[in-house]
Design a protein around this motif. Structure first.
Motif, PDB file in Angstrom:
ATOM      1  N   LEU A  83       0.816  -1.313   0.047  1.00  0.00           N
ATOM      2  CA  LEU A  83      -0.059  -0.058  -0.169  1.00  0.00           C
ATOM      3  C   LEU A  83       0.798   1.404   0.022  1.00  0.00           C
ATOM      4  N   GLU A  84       2.002   1.294   0.633  1.00  0.00           N
ATOM      5  CA  GLU A  84       2.928   2.384   0.900  1.00  0.00           C
ATOM      6  C   GLU A  84       3.538   2.809  -0.570  1.00  0.00           C
ATOM      7  N   TYR A  85       3.794   1.648  -1.166  1.00  0.00           N
ATOM      8  CA  TYR A  85       4.530   2.198  -2.434  1.00  0.00           C
ATOM      9  C   TYR A  85       3.641   2.118  -3.587  1.00  0.00           C
ATOM     10  N   LEU A  86       2.434   1.371  -3.356  1.00  0.00           N
ATOM     11  CA  LEU A  86       1.254   1.773  -4.620  1.00  0.00           C
ATOM     12  C   LEU A  86       0.704   3.289  -4.600  1.00  0.00           C
ATOM     13  N   ALA A  87       0.564   3.645  -3.323  1.00  0.00           N
ATOM     14  CA  ALA A  87      -0.044   5.167  -3.074  1.00  0.00           C
ATOM     15  C   ALA A  87       1.034   6.036  -3.741  1.00  0.00           C
ATOM     16  N   TYR A  88       2.197   5.817  -3.446  1.00  0.00           N
ATOM     17  CA  TYR A  88       3.300   6.921  -3.858  1.00  0.00           C
ATOM     18  C   TYR A  88       3.512   6.612  -5.338  1.00  0.00           C
ATOM     19  N   ALA A  89       3.298   5.381  -6.065  1.00  0.00           N
ATOM     20  CA  ALA A  89       3.356   5.506  -7.483  1.00  0.00           C
ATOM     21  C   ALA A  89       2.231   6.118  -8.093  1.00  0.00           C
ATOM     22  N   GLU A  90       0.765   5.931  -7.628  1.00  0.00           N
ATOM     23  CA  GLU A  90      -0.176   6.609  -7.894  1.00  0.00           C
ATOM     24  C   GLU A  90      -0.344   8.116  -8.015  1.00  0.00           C
ATOM     25  N   MET A  91       0.394   8.430  -6.919  1.00  0.00           N
ATOM     26  CA  MET A  91       0.488  10.091  -6.699  1.00  0.00           C
ATOM     27  C   MET A  91       1.572  10.470  -7.965  1.00  0.00           C
ATOM     28  N   ARG A  92       2.635   9.917  -8.032  1.00  0.00           N
ATOM     29  CA  ARG A  92       3.595  10.228  -8.856  1.00  0.00           C
ATOM     30  C   ARG A  92       2.965  10.368 -10.405  1.00  0.00           C
ATOM     31  N   ALA A  93       2.014   9.410 -10.825  1.00  0.00           N
ATOM     32  CA  ALA A  93       1.337   9.064 -11.727  1.00  0.00           C
ATOM     33  C   ALA A  93       0.278  10.174 -12.019  1.00  0.00           C
ATOM     34  N   GLY A  94       0.044  10.879 -11.266  1.00  0.00           N
ATOM     35  CA  GLY A  94      -1.201  12.049 -11.369  1.00  0.00           C
ATOM     36  C   GLY A  94      -2.445  11.426 -10.879  1.00  0.00           C
ATOM     37  N   GLN A  95      -2.513  10.255 -10.325  1.00  0.00           N
ATOM     38  CA  GLN A  95      -3.870   9.386 -10.066  1.00  0.00           C
ATOM     39  C   GLN A  95      -4.031   9.948  -8.597  1.00  0.00           C
ATOM     40  N   HIS A  96      -4.385  10.904  -8.194  1.00  0.00           N
ATOM     41  CA  HIS A  96      -4.256  11.422  -6.838  1.00  0.00           C
ATOM     42  C   HIS A  96      -5.460  10.798  -6.067  1.00  0.00           C
ATOM     43  N   ALA A  97      -6.761  10.634  -6.649  1.00  0.00           N
ATOM     44  CA  ALA A  97      -7.782  10.132  -6.140  1.00  0.00           C
ATOM     45  C   ALA A  97      -7.337   8.828  -5.491  1.00  0.00           C
ATOM     46  N   ASP A 155       1.142  12.087 -17.001  1.00  0.00           N
ATOM     47  CA  ASP A 155       0.387  12.950 -15.845  1.00  0.00           C
ATOM     48  C   ASP A 155      -0.602  14.118 -16.496  1.00  0.00           C
ATOM     49  N   GLY A 156      -1.856  14.104 -16.472  1.00  0.00           N
ATOM     50  CA  GLY A 156      -2.729  14.943 -16.757  1.00  0.00           C
ATOM     51  C   GLY A 156      -2.292  16.215 -15.982  1.00  0.00           C
ATOM     52  N   PHE A 157      -2.115  16.263 -14.714  1.00  0.00           N
ATOM     53  CA  PHE A 157      -2.152  17.327 -13.775  1.00  0.00           C
ATOM     54  C   PHE A 157      -0.905  18.054 -14.191  1.00  0.00           C
ATOM     55  N   GLU A 158       0.318  17.446 -14.779  1.00  0.00           N
ATOM     56  CA  GLU A 158       1.546  18.344 -15.050  1.00  0.00           C
ATOM     57  C   GLU A 158       1.276  18.957 -16.261  1.00  0.00           C
ATOM     58  N   ARG A 159       0.518  18.324 -17.193  1.00  0.00           N
ATOM     59  CA  ARG A 159       0.112  19.002 -18.564  1.00  0.00           C
ATOM     60  C   ARG A 159      -0.658  20.105 -18.515  1.00  0.00           C
ATOM     61  N   ALA A 160      -1.827  20.018 -17.456  1.00  0.00           N
ATOM     62  CA  ALA A 160      -2.639  21.181 -17.085  1.00  0.00           C
ATOM     63  C   ALA A 160      -1.782  22.233 -16.363  1.00  0.00           C
ATOM     64  N   THR A 161      -0.824  21.962 -15.622  1.00  0.00           N
ATOM     65  CA  THR A 161      -0.088  22.846 -15.199  1.00  0.00           C
ATOM     66  C   THR A 161       0.723  23.806 -16.024  1.00  0.00           C
ATOM     67  N   THR A 162       1.100  23.003 -17.135  1.00  0.00           N
ATOM     68  CA  THR A 162       2.030  23.526 -18.424  1.00  0.00           C
ATOM     69  C   THR A 162       1.000  24.643 -18.978  1.00  0.00           C
ATOM     70  N   GLN A 163      -0.353  24.078 -19.397  1.00  0.00           N
ATOM     71  CA  GLN A 163      -1.233  24.908 -19.776  1.00  0.00           C
ATOM     72  C   GLN A 163      -1.373  26.218 -19.336  1.00  0.00           C
ATOM     73  N   LEU A 164      -1.823  25.959 -18.087  1.00  0.00           N
ATOM     74  CA  LEU A 164      -2.039  27.025 -17.113  1.00  0.00           C
ATOM     75  C   LEU A 164      -1.100  28.140 -17.278  1.00  0.00           C
ATOM     76  N   LEU A 165       0.198  27.817 -17.133  1.00  0.00           N
ATOM     77  CA  LEU A 165       1.370  28.962 -17.047  1.00  0.00           C
ATOM     78  C   LEU A 165       1.319  29.391 -18.629  1.00  0.00           C
ATOM     79  N   TYR A 166       1.304  28.550 -19.768  1.00  0.00           N
ATOM     80  CA  TYR A 166       1.207  29.143 -21.005  1.00  0.00           C
ATOM     81  C   TYR A 166      -0.015  29.955 -21.187  1.00  0.00           C
ATOM     82  N   GLY A 167      -1.163  29.778 -20.656  1.00  0.00           N
ATOM     83  CA  GLY A 167      -2.253  30.454 -21.009  1.00  0.00           C
ATOM     84  C   GLY A 167      -1.993  32.139 -20.381  1.00  0.00           C
ATOM     85  N   HIS A 203      -9.171  16.153 -11.929  1.00  0.00           N
ATOM     86  CA  HIS A 203      -8.275  15.527 -11.011  1.00  0.00           C
ATOM     87  C   HIS A 203      -8.734  16.046  -9.625  1.00  0.00           C
ATOM     88  N   GLY A 204      -9.944  16.772  -9.380  1.00  0.00           N
ATOM     89  CA  GLY A 204     -10.319  17.435  -8.305  1.00  0.00           C
ATOM     90  C   GLY A 204      -9.282  18.195  -7.701  1.00  0.00           C
TER      91      GLY A 204
END
Length: 496
Positions: free
Chosen positions: A176-190, A368-380, A406-407
């Motif tokens: 559970l420790e490693y799985l939660a960390y992997a999902e967080m890094r993949a942008g699957q925060h929920a 990671d959709g969250f990281e792409r969104a961050t790039t788009q926010l800064l670009y916008g 992503h909530g």
């Protein structure tokens, strides 16, 4: 005649197996420096016992784990050498898998990326080919070390299911420790939140205070994406209390990263840059060596927005080195984004435009959709400030929708505010203003939100790239329009 030693003063000879058990208990719930010393002692006691090669290996692996948790890269590397030799000599059919894993980790810490990748890919292929829980878990960890967070999450979920099916409670908590960390890094925060919640409950029940602290740090990070600043503060404080007392550098870094990301999500770039500056430092007391590369792009973002671009330059050079290693699929896109921020800061519009486009190309449509969104926010934001509102709306709308998926409430609010500033009707965004706030112009609304969030006029001016006098002027008009007489009253209107 010598006096007989009282029974109460007699001590039996120290036992290797007993010391190993003690070391494991301390690593789970106590100071990791003490755990490291106990693992070393256990190894010394066991090394003369030809019948205990597996226990000797376990003690050496435990010493490496303790050094890793403490963020001591050199000591961890020093322990991996003997561990690899012991694994290679252990008469166990599964020893080859462990040998490859240790060989890969050692090569990675020594900067031999190609050798590390070869060994760890063997671990993934062999471990994931069957249904043995610990083999699956080792394969998931190998994938995570290589930065393949998607594979790490998939195999990690299989490892968790297999551990539960076999009743291996110790492995369930670790999986559970490693799985939660992997999902967080993949942008699957929920998903990361769900698994970290489960891991926290299991760790608390088992009295595993260090593991519980790690899960609280991951929960703080997921909350920082969702914009729940209260939970970020609470979870991070709980994690840091244990991390600082027990020397858990990895947990401390994650918790402090969560606080910094919450600052950035609320538009407090200066605070975020200040927090992250210590974490990106390679000096003793800085961030954990395995996590530093992951938070460096966020430091660059915060530093440039806060007007500290010069401090970001050496960090960008480190990101370039990290990207060249080829073990983080998202690093190239983040590097392009960092370079775009610096080019924009220097007023080099042509270079900035090319770099923004390159960053989006490297992000692709997956990952990671969250990281792409961050790039788009800064670009916008950059496009809007270059008076290109139509192009800005395209990026900001996509960022807004991605953040909503992503909530990421606080980040979605930033995107919505920027959209309104381009002239987008309030009803077209998901963060429409209340009837009272609808009387404000888009620019006034952004200032009102910042002030309600606790920003000073100087901080608002820095975020909007305007003078303090301009903010003062707008704030007076906001007070008149809304019929309020203080910042406290304004906050009540904005918060509702």
């Amino acid at each position: 005649m010598a006096r007989p030693t009282p029974v109460s003063e007699r001590r039996s000879a120290p036992s290797g197996p007993a010391e190993l058990a003690r070391a494991r208990a301390v690593l789970s719930a106590g100071p990791v420096a003490d755990a490291y010393a106990s693992f070393r002692l256990a190894r010394d006691l066991l090394s003369d016992d030809d019948a205990a090669p597996r226990l000797t290996l376990a003690a050496t692996l435990g010493a490496a784990d303790a050094a890793w948790a403490a963020g001591d890269r050199n000591t961890c590397l020093a322990e991996l050498g003997p561990a690899t030799d012991l694994a290679d000599a252990t008469p166990d059919p599964a020893a080859g898998l462990l040998t490859d894993h240790l060989t890969g980790l050692r090569a990675l810490l020594e900067g031999r990326t190609a050798d590390a990748t070869t060994a760890l890919r063997r671990v993934i292929a062999r471990g994931a080919s069957g249904h043995r829980p610990r083999h699956l878990h080792r394969a998931a960890v190998a994938a995570l070390v290589l930065g393949d967070t998607g594979t790490a999450g998939q195999i990690g979920a299989r490892a968790l299911a297999a551990a539960r099916a076999h009743g291996d409670d110790d492995l369930v908590a670790e999986a559970l420790e490693y799985l939660a960390y992997a999902e967080m890094r993949a942008g699957q925060h929920a998903r990361a939140r769900a698994h970290a919640d489960a891991g926290l409950r299991a760790a608390v029940l088992a009295g595993q205070h260090n593991t519980a602290a790690h899960h609280r740090a991951v929960l703080a990070l997921t909350a920082s994406v969702e914009g729940d600043t209260g939970e970020v503060a609470d979870r991070a404080a709980e994690a840091l209390t244990v991390a600082r007392r027990h020397g858990l550098a990895q947990t401390r870094t994650l918790a402090e990263w969560a606080l910094a990301r919450a600052d950035l999500g609320r538009g407090r770039a200066e605070d975020a840059a200040s927090r992250l500056a210590g974490l990106v430092s390679a000096r003793p007391g800085g961030g954990h060596f395995a996590i530093r590369p992951l938070l460096m792009p966020q430091f660059v973002e915060a530093a440039v927005i806060a007007g500290q671009a010069r401090a970001a330059l050496p960090v960008v050079q480190e990101i370039e080195i990290w990207t060249d290693l080829g073990i983080d699929a998202g690093a190239a896109a983040q590097l392009a984004r960092c370079r775009a921020l610096l080019a924009a800061h220097d007023g080099n519009d042509d270079a900035a435009a090319r770099l923004w486009a390159r960053a989006l190309e490297l992000h692709g449509d997956g990952g990671d959709g969250f990281e792409r969104a961050t790039t788009q926010l800064l670009y916008g934001k950059w496009l809007r400030r270059r008076r290109r509102p139509s192009a800005a709306r395209v990026q900001l709308r996509e960022a807004l929708h991605a953040y909503e998926r992503h909530g990421a409430t606080a980040w979605a609010a930033q995107a919505a505010d920027e959209l309104r500033a381009t002239g987008e009707p309030a009803g077209a965004t998901s963060s429409a203003a209340t009837p009272a706030l609808a009387r404000l112009t888009p620019h006034q609304l952004r200032i009102a939100r910042y002030v309600a969030d606790g920003a000073t006029n100087r901080e608002v001016a820095r975020r909007l790239s305007v003078s303090v006098r301009t903010v003062d002027h707008h704030l007076r008009n906001i007070f008149v329009t809304l019929g309020v007489r203080s910042r406290v009253e304004l906050t009540r209107v904005v918060v509702g």
